[in-house]
Motif scaffolding. Structure first.
Motif, PDB file in Angstrom:
ATOM      1  N   GLU A 190       0.835  -1.215   0.000  1.00 14.00           N
ATOM      2  CA  GLU A 190       0.000   0.000   0.000  1.00 14.00           C
ATOM      3  C   GLU A 190       0.862   1.255   0.000  1.00 14.00           C
ATOM      4  O   GLU A 190       0.523   2.257  -0.641  1.00 14.00           O
ATOM      5  CB  GLU A 190      -0.960  -0.011   1.196  1.00 14.00           C
ATOM      6  CG  GLU A 190      -2.075  -1.033   1.008  1.00 14.00           C
ATOM      7  CD  GLU A 190      -3.154  -0.964   2.087  1.00 14.00           C
ATOM      8  OE1 GLU A 190      -2.942  -0.268   3.112  1.00 14.00           O
ATOM      9  OE2 GLU A 190      -4.205  -1.605   1.901  1.00 14.00           O
ATOM     10  N   MET A 191       1.977   1.189   0.724  1.00 11.57           N
ATOM     11  CA  MET A 191       2.900   2.334   0.686  1.00 11.57           C
ATOM     12  C   MET A 191       3.427   2.526  -0.731  1.00 11.57           C
ATOM     13  O   MET A 191       3.526   3.647  -1.238  1.00 11.57           O
ATOM     14  CB  MET A 191       4.095   2.098   1.629  1.00 11.57           C
ATOM     15  CG  MET A 191       3.752   2.193   3.106  1.00 11.57           C
ATOM     16  SD  MET A 191       5.146   1.605   4.129  1.00 11.57           S
ATOM     17  CE  MET A 191       6.130   3.088   4.246  1.00 11.57           C
ATOM     18  N   LEU A 192       3.770   1.399  -1.376  1.00  8.02           N
ATOM     19  CA  LEU A 192       4.313   1.470  -2.735  1.00  8.02           C
ATOM     20  C   LEU A 192       3.287   2.023  -3.713  1.00  8.02           C
ATOM     21  O   LEU A 192       3.617   2.786  -4.618  1.00  8.02           O
ATOM     22  CB  LEU A 192       4.755   0.076  -3.202  1.00  8.02           C
ATOM     23  CG  LEU A 192       5.949  -0.541  -2.472  1.00  8.02           C
ATOM     24  CD1 LEU A 192       6.210  -1.942  -3.018  1.00  8.02           C
ATOM     25  CD2 LEU A 192       7.194   0.316  -2.626  1.00  8.02           C
ATOM     26  N   ALA A 193       2.027   1.632  -3.508  1.00  4.95           N
ATOM     27  CA  ALA A 193       0.975   2.057  -4.446  1.00  4.95           C
ATOM     28  C   ALA A 193       0.858   3.574  -4.493  1.00  4.95           C
ATOM     29  O   ALA A 193       0.367   4.137  -5.465  1.00  4.95           O
ATOM     30  CB  ALA A 193      -0.360   1.431  -4.046  1.00  4.95           C
ATOM     31  N   ARG A 194       1.335   4.230  -3.430  1.00  4.92           N
ATOM     32  CA  ARG A 194       1.258   5.700  -3.408  1.00  4.92           C
ATOM     33  C   ARG A 194       2.451   6.349  -4.105  1.00  4.92           C
ATOM     34  O   ARG A 194       2.455   7.540  -4.356  1.00  4.92           O
ATOM     35  CB  ARG A 194       1.182   6.189  -1.947  1.00  4.92           C
ATOM     36  CG  ARG A 194      -0.105   5.776  -1.236  1.00  4.92           C
ATOM     37  CD  ARG A 194      -0.286   6.538   0.071  1.00  4.92           C
ATOM     38  NE  ARG A 194       0.668   6.155   1.098  1.00  4.92           N
ATOM     39  CZ  ARG A 194       0.439   5.199   2.013  1.00  4.92           C
ATOM     40  NH1 ARG A 194      -0.705   4.530   2.006  1.00  4.92           N
ATOM     41  NH2 ARG A 194       1.342   4.920   2.930  1.00  4.92           N
ATOM     42  N   ILE A 195       3.493   5.558  -4.404  1.00  5.78           N
ATOM     43  CA  ILE A 195       4.677   6.113  -5.076  1.00  5.78           C
ATOM     44  C   ILE A 195       4.445   6.131  -6.583  1.00  5.78           C
ATOM     45  O   ILE A 195       3.950   5.155  -7.160  1.00  5.78           O
ATOM     46  CB  ILE A 195       5.943   5.282  -4.737  1.00  5.78           C
ATOM     47  CG1 ILE A 195       6.201   5.317  -3.221  1.00  5.78           C
ATOM     48  CG2 ILE A 195       7.159   5.786  -5.507  1.00  5.78           C
ATOM     49  CD1 ILE A 195       7.332   4.408  -2.754  1.00  5.78           C
ATOM     50  N   GLU A 196       4.834   7.214  -7.213  1.00  3.40           N
ATOM     51  CA  GLU A 196       4.623   7.338  -8.656  1.00  3.40           C
ATOM     52  C   GLU A 196       5.400   6.268  -9.417  1.00  3.40           C
ATOM     53  O   GLU A 196       6.553   5.978  -9.103  1.00  3.40           O
ATOM     54  CB  GLU A 196       5.078   8.727  -9.121  1.00  3.40           C
ATOM     55  CG  GLU A 196       4.517   9.093 -10.470  1.00  3.40           C
ATOM     56  CD  GLU A 196       4.961  10.475 -10.916  1.00  3.40           C
ATOM     57  OE1 GLU A 196       6.111  10.595 -11.372  1.00  3.40           O
ATOM     58  OE2 GLU A 196       4.158  11.419 -10.809  1.00  3.40           O
ATOM     59  N   GLY A 197       4.759   5.677 -10.415  1.00  2.00           N
ATOM     60  CA  GLY A 197       5.454   4.729 -11.287  1.00  2.00           C
ATOM     61  C   GLY A 197       5.339   3.269 -10.862  1.00  2.00           C
ATOM     62  O   GLY A 197       5.772   2.399 -11.591  1.00  2.00           O
ATOM     63  N   LEU A 198       4.767   3.028  -9.686  1.00  2.95           N
ATOM     64  CA  LEU A 198       4.697   1.644  -9.218  1.00  2.95           C
ATOM     65  C   LEU A 198       3.275   1.104  -9.350  1.00  2.95           C
ATOM     66  O   LEU A 198       2.310   1.773  -8.981  1.00  2.95           O
ATOM     67  CB  LEU A 198       5.162   1.553  -7.763  1.00  2.95           C
ATOM     68  CG  LEU A 198       6.528   2.176  -7.469  1.00  2.95           C
ATOM     69  CD1 LEU A 198       6.925   1.913  -6.016  1.00  2.95           C
ATOM     70  CD2 LEU A 198       7.601   1.647  -8.419  1.00  2.95           C
ATOM     71  N   TYR A 199       3.177  -0.104  -9.867  1.00  3.34           N
ATOM     72  CA  TYR A 199       1.887  -0.736 -10.126  1.00  3.34           C
ATOM     73  C   TYR A 199       1.790  -2.027  -9.317  1.00  3.34           C
ATOM     74  O   TYR A 199       2.601  -2.932  -9.498  1.00  3.34           O
ATOM     75  CB  TYR A 199       1.773  -1.011 -11.634  1.00  3.34           C
ATOM     76  CG  TYR A 199       0.641  -1.918 -12.049  1.00  3.34           C
ATOM     77  CD1 TYR A 199      -0.689  -1.655 -11.685  1.00  3.34           C
ATOM     78  CD2 TYR A 199       0.887  -3.035 -12.847  1.00  3.34           C
ATOM     79  CE1 TYR A 199      -1.715  -2.488 -12.089  1.00  3.34           C
ATOM     80  CE2 TYR A 199      -0.140  -3.871 -13.267  1.00  3.34           C
ATOM     81  CZ  TYR A 199      -1.443  -3.592 -12.882  1.00  3.34           C
ATOM     82  OH  TYR A 199      -2.465  -4.421 -13.291  1.00  3.34           O
ATOM     83  N   VAL A 200       0.829  -2.057  -8.417  1.00  2.00           N
ATOM     84  CA  VAL A 200       0.606  -3.258  -7.605  1.00  2.00           C
ATOM     85  C   VAL A 200      -0.609  -3.972  -8.190  1.00  2.00           C
ATOM     86  O   VAL A 200      -1.752  -3.566  -7.950  1.00  2.00           O
ATOM     87  CB  VAL A 200       0.349  -2.883  -6.123  1.00  2.00           C
ATOM     88  CG1 VAL A 200       0.147  -4.144  -5.278  1.00  2.00           C
ATOM     89  CG2 VAL A 200       1.490  -2.038  -5.571  1.00  2.00           C
ATOM     90  N   PRO A 201      -0.399  -5.019  -8.976  1.00  4.77           N
ATOM     91  CA  PRO A 201      -1.526  -5.602  -9.727  1.00  4.77           C
ATOM     92  C   PRO A 201      -2.652  -6.132  -8.844  1.00  4.77           C
ATOM     93  O   PRO A 201      -3.818  -6.089  -9.245  1.00  4.77           O
ATOM     94  CB  PRO A 201      -0.874  -6.724 -10.547  1.00  4.77           C
ATOM     95  CG  PRO A 201       0.488  -6.925 -10.005  1.00  4.77           C
ATOM     96  CD  PRO A 201       0.885  -5.671  -9.312  1.00  4.77           C
TER      97      PRO A 201
END
Lengths: 626, 264
Positions: free
Chosen positions: A194-205
């Motif tokens: 969830e933290m990553l999903a907020r970073i630009e460019g990252l896609y959590v399928p």
């Protein structure tokens, strides 16, 4: 000495054991006690290919500059070791520490071509990491995908925790910092994603779901997690002259495919060929400074001892300071026996001068990539190469002693007709005629022309992403037709015709524009023994066809179907800078045979200007020849 | 000028084959910016030759290569300069300028010393039993092995190609009249807990060449033990030229065999 993961008995039984023992020159060594993050970088193909890849070397250098991180490497074990690892239940290991990958925090896989997909599953499986992301536990590494194939990651979405979309130089620090932060506060794997999903460019399928219509096209693509973004913006390194680049690249003991220093002089391409994915996804064109390149060339040659340096870019001739750079390298290094190679160079007076200085004219060949056989079709694909410029280049080269020419074409391009295909044979013949037009005394024996055709595969984020791919039957018929036409030519004996096999291209076509339903097919094919699919001796077409059939999936739905403008494409959630409107506009102009000027001549308003860098901010209308 | 370089090879790099070691040195010399002489022509290459290829899986304290250089400094400067850009598992330990009329290393190889150690887990007989049986084996009048070629099988008597054996390095060198160097403690050879090992000096080179693996195979047959090909770690200690008179052998390490003129 650190104990190797494999015993002497195993290493002395398999082919090229040096693939698995690490310790290469310039390998990074770190004290594991002082490390907080263990990252394993993977190229899912055999060592000699993976070690040749520049992107991994850039990221390896970048990660290892962080004191808290140790980045190591793994490549696909060749089939002989694969068998042994399974039999003896030995977990796959990283080269540096020889430790099992399952103990790492991250496994980052670079996705360079579709035909490596089963090799990803092999890496996960042999590492004893659950192949499906949803089955992974708190103890398993976070599995990341990056590289050009992530511009449509959907067919392999099931196997990855997240995808990094775009250039690696930008947000990896945030990825690793967030990991530490989450670990320190005792957060879970899901918290971290969830933290990553907020970073630009990252896609959590796993934070998205897809619904399909009865006709199998996508009905809706939506988020199931409030932290996820609607659109994922690709990452772009804005200043290529002030960023990560390895001064001390890794140097393998066994000969890699790319046994030379690779210097990336620019990223992106101004040309806008309508079939070319790289030309679209790496926009905008950004050059590296001449001073940066001179400095890195010297340092990298010194740190490796390589005998050759290759200037890498999609179209070297468009680099504005190319002549200065090349003459600098020749002057500085040719006396030291360093060869300079310039792939993707347009054949002109400068190119011939450089080639005559750095290559043996008798042994080297000229390469042209007209891609299509007629001017009409070259206009359709926006390939700004005319017959006249090819013939002039060939004539000049023949006069300077060359006698070998390689020509690259595609079959199956949109709007292709018989005349276009015949044009390939005619152009090949015309080049041979040019050779025999020069006085016999100046010729260097016979001319040799190698004409190759590949099978056009439409790719996401190109104007042809909506286009229909030929069926294998159509493609093979075209091949046969062309072979006949070549045999009708006056100089047929000077022309050798090579063609690609249809089967691999068909699979490439399916995965390039596929959706999430293909994950099961890939997994089933892997379980049926498919591996190293890009190696013809291991490619198992029947096993693949069975996997499609068992899952009720029709290949033609993905390949030989023209999409309409309204269709939701599986990769629509990615914002690659180039807009869908631009691509659609280009598709239609292409069908009508209208060319679009290159980025140096005029802005085509593709959308890449949002990245605030590169060619978009350089004055237009400079003189550029095509 | 001709330079003879002595180097060691150990650890994980025992899995790097001979051709790759050649490429490795070419690149290492470029990294060290040595003034190496290149061949003429469009694809110039370094003028370099190796004394005797070392098989994959073997380690060594005494490998040699000859290289032509235009200029160079003293060994005390050159050795550290090369080692600064080398792997920790391939190290230069000798650097010698040869007289211009010297023959190249490959052409004068006549013998080599090996340490053959039984790897742990393969110790099929007690150290003392091994030593006794190996001595008996060596003391036979004839040691016949079958050499297989693609076309035929030949019985060969290898007794005369085994020059000496010992189970102790110091005695081994003493008996052979080889100067005892400090290199014993510097050896890069792997050690094994079972300590079962043998030092052997064998014929090497283009005239007669005997591989230590063949000796071990013959020994196992003699001792009635099954020959396990992964049981032994072979380590080369030194390579020699023969400076004898043609009747009596006089083996001199290649690094000291610089001006090779036979004295009759």
């Amino acid at each position: 000495m650190k104990k190797l993961a494999l015993s002497d008995e195993i290493l002395l039984t398999i082919e090229k054991p040096a693939r698995y023992v690490g310790n290469e020159i310039n390998m990074v060594k770190k004290d594991l006690d002082k490390i907080e993050i263990r990252f394993c970088m993977c190229f899912p193909d055999v060592y000699e290919i993976g070690m040749s890849h520049l992107g991994i070397q850039i990221l390896y250098d970048m990660f290892n500059r962080r004191e808290d991180t140790y980045c190591e490497r793994v490549y696909s074990p060749w089939v002989d070791l694969d068998k042994i690892l399974r039999e003896k239940n030995i977990p796959l290991f990283a080269l540096e520490s020889q430790d099992p990958i399952k103990d790492f925090d991250f496994l980052g896989v670079t996705l360079q071509y579709e035909m490596c997909y089963t090799n990803i599953l092999q890496i996960l499986d042999l590492s004893h990491i659950p192949v499906l992301a949803r089955n992974r536990t708190e103890n398993d590494p976070i599995v990341i995908g990056g590289g050009p194939c992530v511009y449509n990651p959907e067919p392999i979405a099931d196997f990855f925790d997240f995808f990094y979309i775009g250039e690696g130089e930008t947000v990896y620090d945030q990825v690793l910092d967030a990991y530490k932060e989450n670990k320190n506060k005792g957060g879970s794997r899901r918290d971290y994603l969830e933290m990553l999903a907020r970073i630009e460019g990252l896609y959590v399928p796993s934070f998205y779901e897809v619904e399909y219509k009865e006709d199998n096209t996508i009905k809706a693509f939506y988020k199931n997690n409030g932290q996820a973004k609607d659109k994922i913006r690709k990452q772009v390194e804005m200043n290529l002259s002030d960023t990560f680049y390895p001064k001390k690249p890794l140097l393998p003991y066994i000969k890699a495919i790319q046994d030379r220093v690779v210097l990336e002089i620019q990223r992106g391409c101004i040309r806008g060929c309508r079939f070319c994915q790289a030309g679209m996804i790496y926009r905008p064109v950004r050059e590296r400074d001449l001073a940066f390149l001179k400095d890195y060339a010297c340092q990298m040659l010194k740190a490796t001892g390589h005998e050759e340096i290759s200037l890498s870019s999609l179209s070297s001739s468009d680099y504005s300071a190319l002549q200065e750079l090349v003459y600098y390298l020749i002057e500085k290094f040719s006396s030291k026996g360093v060869n300079i190679s310039l792939p993707s160079l347009r054949i002109d007076a400068f190119a011939l001068d450089v080639m005559s200085k750095v290559q043996d004219v008798r042994k080297s060949s000229l390469t042209f990539a007209p891609e299509a056989g007629s001017q009409r079709l070259r206009d359709v694909i926006n390939k700004g190469l005319t017959q006249e410029s090819i013939l002039t280049g060939a004539r000049d080269a023949f006069n300077s002693g060359w006698n070998r020419v390689k020509l690259y074409f595609m079959l199956g391009l949109p709007t292709e007709m018989e005349e276009d295909i015949e044009g390939i044979a005619v152009l090949s013949d015309k080049i041979a005629r040019e050779y025999y037009a020069i006085p016999k005394i100046k010729r260097n024996g016979k001319v040799s022309i190698v004409t190759s055709t590949s099978y056009f595969v439409p790719k996401p984020f190109t104007p042809f992403q909506w286009a229909r791919m030929d069926t294998p039957e159509e493609y093979i018929e075209k091949q046969r037709f062309l072979r006949g036409k070549i045999n009708d030519q006056l100089n047929r004996k000077s022309i050798k015709y090579n063609w690609h096999e249809a089967e691999v291209s068909i699979l490439e076509g399916v995965f390039a524009r596929g959706d999430r339903r293909l994950g099961k097919v890939i997994y089933d094919a892997y379980k049926a023994g498919c591996l190293f699919d890009s190696w013809s001796e291991y490619f198992k077409y029947e096993a693949w066809m069975k996997a499609f059939k068992d899952n009720g999936i029709d290949i033609a739905f993905y390949t030989s179907r023209e999409r309409d403008e309204e269709e939701i494409l599986p990769w629509d959630f990615i914002d690659a800078g180039v807009t869908k409107e631009f691509l659609w506009r280009e598709y239609n102009k292409g069908i009508q045979g209208k060319v679009t000027p290159n980025c140096k001549m005029a802005c085509a308003d593709c959308g890449a200007k949002v990245f605030n860098c590169g060619i978009c901010y350089v004055k237009k209308g400079q003189e550029v020849t095509s | 000028m001709k330079i003879r370089i002595k180097f060691t090879k150990s650890g994980p790099l025992k899995f790097v084959g001979h051709l790759d070691v050649m490429r490795y040195f070419q690149k290492a010399f470029r990294r060290a910016e040595l003034d190496v002489e290149y061949s003429q022509g469009f694809s110039p290459h370094q003028l370099m030759s190796f004394a005797a290829p070392l098989g994959v899986g073997l380690t060594s304290d005494g490998e040699y290569l000859d290289v032509s250089m235009n200029t160079c400094d003293a060994p005390e400067i050159m050795i550290p300069r090369i080692n600064a850009v080398m792997s920790e598992y391939i190290r230069v330990v000798g650097f010698k300028v040869l007289p211009d009329n010297s023959k190249n290393a490959m052409s004068i190889v006549a013998g080599a010393d090996y340490l053959v150690s039984v790897k742990d887990g393969y110790d099929f007989m007690d150290k003392s039993v091994f030593e006794q049986k190996f001595t008996d084996f060596y003391n036979q009048e004839n040691i016949i092995i079958t050499k297989k070629t693609k076309k035929s099988e030949n019985d060969v008597n290898i007794k005369s190609m085994i020059y000496h054996i010992s189970f102790d390095r110091e005695k081994f060198q003493e008996n052979m009249g080889t100067p005892l160097t400090a290199r014993i403690k510097d050896s890069v050879a792997d050690t094994y807990a079972n300590e079962t090992k043998v030092y052997i000096r064998l014929a090497a080179g283009s005239v007669n060449n005997l591989k230590p693996e063949l000796v071990m195979e013959a020994f196992c047959r003699y001792a009635g033990a099954e020959f396990e090909k992964f049981a032994y770690q072979v380590h080369r200690l030194e390579i020699y030229a023969d400076l004898g008179d043609g009747i009596n052998r006089k083996l001199i390490p290649l690094e000291h065999a610089d001006s090779f003129a036979k004295v009759y």
